[in-house]
Design an enzyme around this catalytic site. Structure first.
Site, PDB file in Angstrom:
ATOM      1  N   TYR A   1       0.841  -1.183   0.000  1.00  0.00           N
ATOM      2  CA  TYR A   1       0.000   0.000   0.000  1.00  0.00           C
ATOM      3  C   TYR A   1       0.881   1.240   0.000  1.00  0.00           C
ATOM      4  O   TYR A   1       1.782   1.369   0.825  1.00  0.00           O
ATOM      5  CB  TYR A   1      -0.930   0.025   1.213  1.00  0.00           C
ATOM      6  CG  TYR A   1      -1.851   1.216   1.135  1.00  0.00           C
ATOM      7  CD1 TYR A   1      -2.972   1.170   0.324  1.00  0.00           C
ATOM      8  CD2 TYR A   1      -1.569   2.398   1.798  1.00  0.00           C
ATOM      9  CE1 TYR A   1      -3.799   2.268   0.169  1.00  0.00           C
ATOM     10  CE2 TYR A   1      -2.389   3.511   1.661  1.00  0.00           C
ATOM     11  CZ  TYR A   1      -3.502   3.437   0.846  1.00  0.00           C
ATOM     12  OH  TYR A   1      -4.313   4.529   0.696  1.00  0.00           O
TER      13      TYR A   1
ATOM     14  N   GLN B   1     -10.669   0.752   1.644  1.00  0.00           N
ATOM     15  CA  GLN B   1     -11.178  -0.093   0.551  1.00  0.00           C
ATOM     16  C   GLN B   1     -10.047  -0.848  -0.157  1.00  0.00           C
ATOM     17  O   GLN B   1     -10.250  -1.981  -0.609  1.00  0.00           O
ATOM     18  CB  GLN B   1     -12.040   0.713  -0.437  1.00  0.00           C
ATOM     19  CG  GLN B   1     -11.349   1.868  -1.156  1.00  0.00           C
ATOM     20  CD  GLN B   1     -11.398   3.165  -0.366  1.00  0.00           C
ATOM     21  OE1 GLN B   1     -11.540   3.174   0.849  1.00  0.00           O
ATOM     22  NE2 GLN B   1     -11.248   4.278  -1.070  1.00  0.00           N
TER      23      GLN B   1
ATOM     24  N   ASN C   1      -2.261   6.128   6.685  1.00  0.00           N
ATOM     25  CA  ASN C   1      -2.825   6.929   7.777  1.00  0.00           C
ATOM     26  C   ASN C   1      -3.563   6.026   8.767  1.00  0.00           C
ATOM     27  O   ASN C   1      -3.515   4.804   8.677  1.00  0.00           O
ATOM     28  CB  ASN C   1      -3.762   8.007   7.207  1.00  0.00           C
ATOM     29  CG  ASN C   1      -4.896   7.389   6.393  1.00  0.00           C
ATOM     30  OD1 ASN C   1      -5.205   6.204   6.545  1.00  0.00           O
ATOM     31  ND2 ASN C   1      -5.505   8.179   5.531  1.00  0.00           N
TER      32      ASN C   1
ATOM     33  N   SER D   1       6.332   8.238  12.692  1.00  0.00           N
ATOM     34  CA  SER D   1       7.776   8.131  12.539  1.00  0.00           C
ATOM     35  C   SER D   1       8.495   8.894  13.653  1.00  0.00           C
ATOM     36  O   SER D   1       7.943   9.816  14.242  1.00  0.00           O
ATOM     37  CB  SER D   1       8.164   8.687  11.175  1.00  0.00           C
ATOM     38  OG  SER D   1       9.447   8.260  10.821  1.00  0.00           O
TER      39      SER D   1
ATOM     40  N   GLN E   1      13.117  14.683  10.310  1.00  0.00           N
ATOM     41  CA  GLN E   1      12.134  13.780  10.906  1.00  0.00           C
ATOM     42  C   GLN E   1      10.845  14.515  11.195  1.00  0.00           C
ATOM     43  O   GLN E   1       9.750  14.005  10.964  1.00  0.00           O
ATOM     44  CB  GLN E   1      12.715  13.177  12.184  1.00  0.00           C
ATOM     45  CG  GLN E   1      11.832  12.119  12.800  1.00  0.00           C
ATOM     46  CD  GLN E   1      11.522  11.021  11.826  1.00  0.00           C
ATOM     47  OE1 GLN E   1      12.376  10.533  11.124  1.00  0.00           O
ATOM     48  NE2 GLN E   1      10.272  10.642  11.731  1.00  0.00           N
TER      49      GLN E   1
ATOM     50  N   HIS F   1       7.832  14.967   8.697  1.00  0.00           N
ATOM     51  CA  HIS F   1       6.987  13.838   8.244  1.00  0.00           C
ATOM     52  C   HIS F   1       5.508  14.052   8.544  1.00  0.00           C
ATOM     53  O   HIS F   1       4.653  13.757   7.724  1.00  0.00           O
ATOM     54  CB  HIS F   1       7.449  12.534   8.885  1.00  0.00           C
ATOM     55  CG  HIS F   1       8.453  11.806   8.055  1.00  0.00           C
ATOM     56  ND1 HIS F   1       8.182  11.363   6.794  1.00  0.00           N
ATOM     57  CD2 HIS F   1       9.732  11.464   8.305  1.00  0.00           C
ATOM     58  CE1 HIS F   1       9.260  10.767   6.295  1.00  0.00           C
ATOM     59  NE2 HIS F   1      10.222  10.827   7.185  1.00  0.00           N
TER      60      HIS F   1
ATOM     61  N   GLU G   1      12.763   4.309  16.358  1.00  0.00           N
ATOM     62  CA  GLU G   1      12.746   3.804  14.984  1.00  0.00           C
ATOM     63  C   GLU G   1      14.099   4.121  14.320  1.00  0.00           C
ATOM     64  O   GLU G   1      14.752   3.240  13.784  1.00  0.00           O
ATOM     65  CB  GLU G   1      11.609   4.482  14.218  1.00  0.00           C
ATOM     66  CG  GLU G   1      11.475   4.034  12.772  1.00  0.00           C
ATOM     67  CD  GLU G   1      10.508   4.921  11.980  1.00  0.00           C
ATOM     68  OE1 GLU G   1      10.159   6.020  12.466  1.00  0.00           O
ATOM     69  OE2 GLU G   1      10.127   4.516  10.860  1.00  0.00           O
ATOM     70  N   HIS G   2      14.489   5.386  14.371  1.00  0.00           N
ATOM     71  CA  HIS G   2      15.787   5.815  13.827  1.00  0.00           C
ATOM     72  C   HIS G   2      16.643   6.329  14.970  1.00  0.00           C
ATOM     73  O   HIS G   2      16.156   7.054  15.841  1.00  0.00           O
ATOM     74  CB  HIS G   2      15.607   6.964  12.831  1.00  0.00           C
ATOM     75  CG  HIS G   2      14.662   6.674  11.713  1.00  0.00           C
ATOM     76  ND1 HIS G   2      13.348   7.083  11.726  1.00  0.00           N
ATOM     77  CD2 HIS G   2      14.843   6.025  10.539  1.00  0.00           C
ATOM     78  CE1 HIS G   2      12.756   6.694  10.603  1.00  0.00           C
ATOM     79  NE2 HIS G   2      13.643   6.046   9.860  1.00  0.00           N
TER      80      HIS G   2
ATOM     81  N   ASP H   1      16.657   6.672   4.475  1.00  0.00           N
ATOM     82  CA  ASP H   1      15.289   6.838   3.973  1.00  0.00           C
ATOM     83  C   ASP H   1      15.218   6.575   2.473  1.00  0.00           C
ATOM     84  O   ASP H   1      14.189   6.146   1.961  1.00  0.00           O
ATOM     85  CB  ASP H   1      14.802   8.269   4.231  1.00  0.00           C
ATOM     86  CG  ASP H   1      14.498   8.516   5.703  1.00  0.00           C
ATOM     87  OD1 ASP H   1      14.306   7.531   6.434  1.00  0.00           O
ATOM     88  OD2 ASP H   1      14.475   9.691   6.115  1.00  0.00           O
TER      89      ASP H   1
ATOM     90  N   GLU I   1       5.268 -37.605  28.279  1.00  0.00           N
ATOM     91  CA  GLU I   1       4.202 -36.617  28.010  1.00  0.00           C
ATOM     92  C   GLU I   1       2.848 -37.316  27.831  1.00  0.00           C
ATOM     93  O   GLU I   1       1.877 -36.676  27.446  1.00  0.00           O
ATOM     94  CB  GLU I   1       4.548 -35.758  26.776  1.00  0.00           C
ATOM     95  CG  GLU I   1       5.616 -34.705  27.057  1.00  0.00           C
ATOM     96  CD  GLU I   1       5.710 -33.623  25.966  1.00  0.00           C
ATOM     97  OE1 GLU I   1       5.026 -33.741  24.933  1.00  0.00           O
ATOM     98  OE2 GLU I   1       6.490 -32.671  26.169  1.00  0.00           O
TER      99      GLU I   1
ATOM    100  N   HIS J   1       2.353 -40.957  19.747  1.00  0.00           N
ATOM    101  CA  HIS J   1       3.634 -40.386  19.326  1.00  0.00           C
ATOM    102  C   HIS J   1       4.737 -41.416  19.512  1.00  0.00           C
ATOM    103  O   HIS J   1       5.619 -41.568  18.668  1.00  0.00           O
ATOM    104  CB  HIS J   1       3.971 -39.134  20.146  1.00  0.00           C
ATOM    105  CG  HIS J   1       3.247 -37.893  19.711  1.00  0.00           C
ATOM    106  ND1 HIS J   1       1.886 -37.758  19.826  1.00  0.00           N
ATOM    107  CD2 HIS J   1       3.699 -36.730  19.162  1.00  0.00           C
ATOM    108  CE1 HIS J   1       1.537 -36.561  19.365  1.00  0.00           C
ATOM    109  NE2 HIS J   1       2.619 -35.923  18.955  1.00  0.00           N
TER     110      HIS J   1
END
Lengths: 429, 429
Positions: A124, A186, A209, A233, A255, A258, A322-323, A356, A410, A415
């Site tokens: 996406y 969708q 989003n 981010s 950063q 963003h 993250e970074h 990036d 067991e 088995h």
């Protein structure tokens, strides 16, 4: 950007907090759209595209001619840049291929792992003014290296029913199989449930989003895998007197641009450095087109002073960014101390933008503290690793009694019997 | 176990269906218990232990003396078997360690990945009559190899307030840090939220009933990672005339004894083989203590005849079994065709029990079709892979213009500026 001097460990929890986005209200909308698309397929997709994107599209699959036209409008210097980035990303991810090694654990017992591509994946890519073609590279390149047969890409159409040419160009260059002009909930629903146009995928990748995030969570409940739990981010910079405050400021700003909900954390062993960086931020931000976003993001941001760099790194591990930029003396020798981070940038010339776009590492990374328990996207994200084992007749004779004893303990007699029946036949034959 | 002859592709979806367990009704219970433990900590844990396990425990942490006592009651032959299994599991998982390789993607641009252990992990081991100490080995051994600092184990106490000695013995042998006598939803909640006794973990591992499964799903929503989406255990056997029908029957029965909801699928190119295997099942099952469970599981099970082994393998890939036995001629040369499976057992002597206990491969595997998009547990499950990158001044000079062009095209000016400011200073200095 408030400054905190020597915050005590009891305060760390508060200082490591991210701005959270509630998705609970969206779940009802997500369920409604999924149910509608399950029932009405393409017609429902068309309806929501009209409703959310304000456009009606006769054929949502992007045609080869559209891709050709896109390639024609991309300036040649940008094409060249995309080519260099593609080569670097390819080099880095192709090196992650695992060569199967057979291990003979007991004489006659051979075990190994082999990777198999996930057959069909979905990417996406959000729409909007800034076309995130770099995310196309970061996801389609490793998918192709892994050997995914179907690489599906969905991205919302603009008011004229088009996808940004840079996205189409990157998709075509990296071997995306099919591109559809569908966005939002969708798109995720269509890739989860399938329509007569869009195939069902097994794993979903890519940013989005809060609607897309909520839809991806719902898709996971329905059996799909996701690349990563999503979140805004973020960047943490550890800087000492060896840093260049102007560089640090530029990284924090990159950063911050963003989104309003981005977060930057500046950590240092020196109040003076923090003052200098803050000043540089004020100077640099005035010329940025996204100044409003930057200012919003800086409101969620913090500067922290600790006694020494070791404590600064301890806080960074607690925050799990993250970074992470290490703008400190002898930075490379400190990386053994880094426990939790998505991607780490070492020294004054390793800006986050490098990762990036073009250094070769993946930019799809764990946010929101998930660097404690998740890795970023890599070649592994596009494969499953299947274990194989082969026992020879000698192998089962060697290991059989061990299995029998454990199975019996067991209380799993069938088995045990699966071994006994083989040992008996070997003994008799 | 109904037989289907040459089912058409349109029927495959129906034939690949698993018995699904609804967890929706449990979510309310899960939320209630989580909220109670969040508010009331250990007291709430104690309350639920009393309610669900019928026992009140003063000290839920297992004491060293209890572990010593456990070791004393384990027969020495079982200890030896556990030792052999431990060695094999160690050999297989230690070979999965990744050696970092630095890639110079552009001259002066170095990129690599390094693994870091997840600091604190939680292992859940169910109680009941059959003590699943083998799952302790499968989870604690790779956790220890990965370097997890805190390996927490929770298992429900029996009516006398004890955990089965085999579980305690395996936990001690493999380096589990702390063992708690807590089971069910309350165990998962305690490891998710923390109490004054039980620490917060970052990732949850281990099998469990539908309550534990629902609790693990809820824990994931709260930010924890899980080993795998859970589902009943399953086995698919592909058998041709080279198989031993008695072996195949014993394997199907070993899977069927796991639980009423287990599923076994027998696929062959020969109706005769299926008849023989079914006969062998009838003969063998009469002596099994878990005959009732086996019969229930066989009701969810199917035998399928296809024209050839290639179609049989195609169906297996469509089904994506947790365990796959290839009891066919020249089996090892057919594994390239296997696309979706958790673990594959090659040839007549590779029974599933070998992998369940002692061959060395992990027995924590994707069920319910998740082998299409998930790998089983491996060393990777206990680490995050962090990417590192270092650009020298030459590196940013070489790659900088590429990054600037791409950032500008994505309309992220601050990203571009982070490069430009460095290039400018290098040019001037």
């Amino acid at each position: 950007m408030k400054t905190y001097i020597n915050p005590k460990p009891e305060q760390w929890n508060e200082l490591a907090k991210r701005k959270t986005v509630a998705t609970d209200d969206l779940n009802e909308t997500v369920r409604t759209i999924f149910n509608d698309i399950k029932k009405n397929g393409s017609k429902a997709v068309e309806k929501y595209t009209h409703y959310f994107d304000g456009v009606t599209i006769a054929n949502i699959e992007v045609k080869p001619s559209e891709i050709e036209n896109a390639a024609a409008v991309i300036p040649s210097d940008l094409k060249e840049a995309i080519q260099i980035a593609t080569e670097n990303i390819t080099k880095f991810h192709i090196a992650q291929k695992e060569i199967p090694t057979k291990i003979e654990t007991t004489s006659g017992v051979y075990c190994w792992r082999e990777s198999r591509a996930i057959d069909t994946i979905g990417i996406y890519i959000p729409g909007g003014t800034a076309p995130l073609f770099s995310s196309v590279l970061m996801l389609a390149i490793p998918a192709k290296i892994a050997g995914c047969k179907n690489i599906i890409l969905c991205s919302p159409p603009d008011k004229n029913g088009n996808i940004n040419p840079a996205i189409l160009y990157a998709a075509q260059l990296t071997g995306v199989t099919k591109i559809y002009k569908v966005g939002g909930i969708q798109a995720i629903a269509a890739m989860t449930l399938g329509t007569d146009e869009i195939p069902i995928v097994s794993k979903l990748f890519g940013p989005g989003n809060q609607y897309v995030t909520a839809a991806k969570q719902y898709a996971q409940q329905l059996g799909l895998a996701n690349d990563l739990p999503a979140g805004p981010s973020e960047l943490l910079v550890i800087a000492d007197s060896s840093c260049d405050p102007e560089f640090v400021a530029s990284d924090l700003l990159s950063q911050a641009e963003h989104g309003d909900d981005s977060q930057v954390i500046l950590v240092s062993n020196s109040e003076e450095i923090i003052t200098k960086v803050k000043l540089a931020i004020e100077n640099q931000k005035t010329i940025l087109p996204r100044q409003k976003t930057v200012e919003k993001a800086l409101e969620n941001s913090r500067a922290l002073v600790f006694e020494d760099i070791q404590t600064a790194i301890a806080f960074s591990n607690f925050y799990a960014p993250e970074h992470l930029i290490l703008a400190v003396e002898d930075a490379e020798n400190k990386i053994d101390l880094i426990q939790n981070a998505g991607s780490v940038f070492i020294g004054n010339y390793s800006c986050e933008s490098a990762g990036d776009y073009a250094s070769g590492t993946n930019h799809t990374l764990p946010t929101n503290g998930y660097a404690k328990n998740y890795s970023g996207v890599s070649l592994d994200s596009f494969v499953k690793k299947i274990t194989f084992q082969k026992l020879t007749s000698k192998g089962i004779q060697n290991l059989g009694p061990t299995i029998e004893l454990m199975a019996a303990a067991e209380q799993l007699d069938a088995h045990k019997n699966a071994v006994s029946i083989r040992l008996k036949k070997l003994q008799n034959g």
